[in-house]
Design a protein around this motif. Structure first.
Motif, mmCIF file in Angstrom:
data_model
loop_
_atom_site.group_PDB
_atom_site.id
_atom_site.type_symbol
_atom_site.label_atom_id
_atom_site.label_comp_id
_atom_site.label_asym_id
_atom_site.label_seq_id
_atom_site.Cartn_x
_atom_site.Cartn_y
_atom_site.Cartn_z
ATOM 1 N N LEU A 39 0.847 -1.201 0.000
ATOM 2 C CA LEU A 39 0.000 0.000 0.000
ATOM 3 C C LEU A 39 0.879 1.247 0.000
ATOM 4 N N ASP A 40 0.591 2.171 -0.908
ATOM 5 C CA ASP A 40 1.279 3.477 -0.935
ATOM 6 C C ASP A 40 0.254 4.548 -0.573
ATOM 7 N N LEU A 41 0.500 5.230 0.541
ATOM 8 C CA LEU A 41 -0.443 6.248 1.031
ATOM 9 C C LEU A 41 -0.047 7.630 0.524
ATOM 10 N N GLY A 42 -0.966 8.333 -0.108
ATOM 11 C CA GLY A 42 -0.655 9.668 -0.630
ATOM 12 C C GLY A 42 0.253 9.549 -1.837
ATOM 13 N N THR A 43 -0.237 8.853 -2.854
ATOM 14 C CA THR A 43 0.650 8.437 -3.960
ATOM 15 C C THR A 43 1.077 9.587 -4.866
ATOM 16 N N GLY A 44 0.313 10.656 -4.935
ATOM 17 C CA GLY A 44 0.702 11.805 -5.766
ATOM 18 C C GLY A 44 0.850 11.407 -7.219
ATOM 19 N N GLY A 70 2.308 8.980 -8.232
ATOM 20 C CA GLY A 70 2.358 7.521 -8.306
ATOM 21 C C GLY A 70 3.779 6.997 -8.389
ATOM 22 N N CYS A 71 4.764 7.880 -8.188
ATOM 23 C CA CYS A 71 6.153 7.447 -8.441
ATOM 24 C C CYS A 71 6.553 6.241 -7.586
ATOM 25 N N ILE A 72 6.149 6.223 -6.320
ATOM 26 C CA ILE A 72 6.555 5.104 -5.458
ATOM 27 C C ILE A 72 5.775 3.839 -5.844
HETATM 28 N N1 GLN Z 1 4.197 9.769 -3.054
HETATM 29 C C1 GLN Z 1 4.495 10.925 -3.844
HETATM 30 C C2 GLN Z 1 5.978 11.190 -3.859
HETATM 31 O O1 GLN Z 1 6.710 10.618 -3.126
HETATM 32 C C3 GLN Z 1 3.744 12.152 -3.341
HETATM 33 C C4 GLN Z 1 4.102 12.533 -1.941
HETATM 34 C C5 GLN Z 1 3.362 13.755 -1.465
HETATM 35 O O2 GLN Z 1 2.556 14.349 -2.187
HETATM 36 N N2 GLN Z 1 3.636 14.154 -0.246
HETATM 37 O O3 GLN Z 1 6.469 11.974 -4.625
#
Ligand code: GLN
Length: 273
Positions: free
Chosen positions: A112-117, A119-121
């Motif tokens: 699970l990736d929380l706050g993916t933005g 999606g890079c991770i």
């Molecule tokens: N997961 C994304 C990144 O690492 C976004 C992180 C965020 O918006 N704080 O770039």
């Protein structure tokens, strides 16, 4: 003469050479190496105008990644819009730590990736660990659509879900939870300076001490982790002790903290007992 060389020389008065090359390469749809080998190529008037406008916007403070629309992360190009945080090189360490854990070797692992933005991770983990089932959540629908575009273009299979942290994940459990949450204090003057001014505030700032999101994630994570599942979090340069304390208070064991290339403890994690 309107050559590549002359355009780059003129831009050099305003910007570092590397940024000028990225912007001109973007206008011409050519890699920086092409510019070097063809510095006597003639530029069309329209391209010169576009380049001049990008140079002026960069000089005015807009991040290069938003101007060209992408940023490299873990060796791949990710689309970025002002709706998402620009991927940072230090976040690659979070990916390395997650990969070192070898989840999904010989079995299917849920990540699970929380706050993916952007999606890079999540996209990187889905591509690097083929047996993983990756879920990526973000509270922002705009961010999720950027993450979706990146997953499709890079050929990653993952599930995208709009959710404020764990809100929409009731009853689910994972082997690995990762997050690069907002961790800057809302009063931090850095938010009003440089590239940060142009990035989405909810992706950057989190309460008076910057730890609001991290507190929620650490406190919630044990319920969403399988036994011996791990949580890895990126955090601010001065938050290592506070994050260690939060992890211990939430009952995590084997707490580990890792320094980035600048020697700053930047990623912390623990194992659910
Ligand atoms: N997961 C994304 C990144 O690492 C976004 C992180 C965020 O918006 N704080 O770039």
């Amino acid at each position: 003469m309107n050559t590549v060389k002359a355009a780059l020389a003129a831009a050099r008065e305003k910007l570092p050479a590397s940024e000028a090359r990225l912007l001109l390469g973007h206008v011409l749809d050519r890699p920086a190496a092409w510019l070097v080998a063809h510095d006597d190529a003639l530029l069309e008037e329209a391209d010169l105008l576009r380049f001049a406008s990008l140079v002026a916007r960069r000089k005015g403070g807009e991040p290069v990644a938003y101007l060209v629309g992408y940023r490299e992360f873990y060796g791949r190009e990710f689309a970025v819009l002002p709706a998402v945080l620009i991927p940072r090189p230090e976040t690659e360490m979070l990916v390395d730590l997650a990969l070192a854990q070898k989840v999904g070797v010989g079995t299917t692992a849920r990540i699970l990736d929380l706050g993916t933005g952007s999606g890079c991770i999540a996209v990187t983990l889905a591509l690097e660990i083929r047996q993983a089932e990756v879920t990526a959540v973000d509270a922002s629908a705009a961010a999720l659509s950027v993450a979706r575009e990146n997953a499709e273009r890079l050929g990653a299979t993952l599930r995208l879900q709009q959710s404020n942290w764990f809100d929409q994940l009731a009853g689910e459990t994972f082997d690995l939870i990762v997050a690069n949450p907002p961790y800057i204090a809302t009063t931090d003057p850095h938010l009003a300076a440089g590239d940060l001014r142009h990035e989405p505030e909810p992706a950057l700032a989190s309460g008076a001490d910057g730890l609001d999101a991290i507190r929620q994630i650490v406190a919630g994570a044990p319920r969403y982790l399988r036994p011996r599942g791990r949580l890895w979090l990126e955090h601010g340069y001065d938050q290592a002790a506070a994050v260690h304390e939060l992890l211990a208070a939430a009952g995590f064991d084997d707490i580990q903290q890792h320094r980035d290339v600048a020697g700053i403890v930047r990623v912390s994690g623990g194992r659910r007992s």
